[in-house]
Design a protein around this motif. Structure first.
Motif: not given
Lengths: 101, 204
Positions: B63-76
């Motif tokens: 949850v922390l890494i994928y949803v919090g970091a990778v997914n936000v990075l992709i949306i950016f």
């Protein structure tokens, strides 16, 4: 609950990832498909760790490493997509033919 | 997890349905923003399945890494390359889609047959209540070298991403003096400002 359920679910997720990897035109969607495939592999590792090796949870250690590598891969991949977008002014995978013969 | 068998089965079914549906949405939807948010849904469902597999630490990390970091990075990244364009349809494009679907379906059937017909050596011992102690012991005993190498790799990825995504600074010879940036700023190619909501074509 059986081990086979989780393995079949991971296989389905992996096949969806391969389909998206090949058929996507948008470069960002290709990276999303790669993330789906990495998650499928992680799911396999966790299922094996729980059912075949419940005391000595080495599968979870491997899954943690895979998560770390996936985060690095996402950052590098999106930076490459940004650089290509600046150069070619498009995100269409069909027009990224710089290394095509 | 101390759940009854039926509860586990029902929650597995719900999580699997959510996961497969969201993954199909990621691949098949035409709007890439919807795909990015459905990817977050897929990651959360995978974290739920990790909880069913007695892996609380990895579920939290997911949850922390994928949803919090990778997914936000992709949306950016979607925000940064936000170019509304219709891709030109390929000639004979359906052949590739059909061939890929056949290959993926065949691969799925092959993997399913392998999974069903293999006699797995299921261990009879019960898993521990929390796996985080074992993971920590592995990290600092027999997986110490990969653990330290992972930190080096993350640092390399950080620097590499910055170098790749930074704008290149290519000043002309004549304008070198007046383009000299003040200290402690990133050298960037000067760009004209565009009004908010303006034409996307002139931005980059």
């Amino acid at each position: 609950m059986q081990l086979q359920y989780f393995l079949i679910l991971a296989a389905a997720l992996f096949c969806i990832g391969i389909y998206g990897l090949i058929n996507s035109r948008n470069a960002v969607r290709v990276l999303m498909s790669v993330e789906l495939m990495l998650n499928a592999v992680n799911l396999n590792l966790m299922a094996f760790s729980n059912y075949l090796d419940p005391q000595d949870v080495k599968g979870q250690v491997f899954a943690t490493f895979v998560i770390a590598i996936a985060a690095a891969e996402a950052a590098i991949g999106l930076a490459i997509v940004l650089a290509i977008y600046r150069n070619r002014d498009t995100v269409d995978m069909e027009q990224f033919n710089l290394l095509k013969w | 997890m101390n759940l009854a068998e039926g509860v586990q089965l029902v929650s597995f079914g719900l999580l699997a349905l959510t996961m497969i549906g969201a993954a199909l949405g990621v691949v098949l939807l035409s709007n890439v923003v919807y795909s990015a948010f459905l990817l977050g849904g897929t990651f959360v469902s995978v974290a739920g399945i990790y909880l069913l597999l007695n892996a609380d630490f990895v579920a939290t990390a997911q949850v922390l890494i994928y949803v919090g970091a990778v997914n936000v990075l992709i949306i950016f990244a979607i925000m940064l390359v936000n170019k509304q364009q219709d891709f030109a349809p390929l000639p004979k494009g359906w052949i590739r889609k059909a061939a890929t679907a056949v290959v993926c379906g065949g691969l799925f059937l092959l993997l399913t047959a392998m999974v069903v017909f293999t006699p797995w050596p299921i261990s009879a011992t019960l898993p521990n209540a929390s796996s985080i102690v074992q993971i920590g012991e592995h990290f600092f005993s027999d997986f110490l070298l990969p653990f330290e190498l992972a930190s080096v790799l993350l640092l390399m990825a950080l620097i590499g991403a910055v170098v790749l995504a930074r704008r290149e600074f290519l000043p002309d010879e004549s304008t070198l003096e007046e383009l000299q940036p003040p200290a402690l700023t990133m050298p960037e190619r000067p760009r004209e400002l565009v009004p908010a909501g303006g034409n996307q074509e002139s931005e980059l």
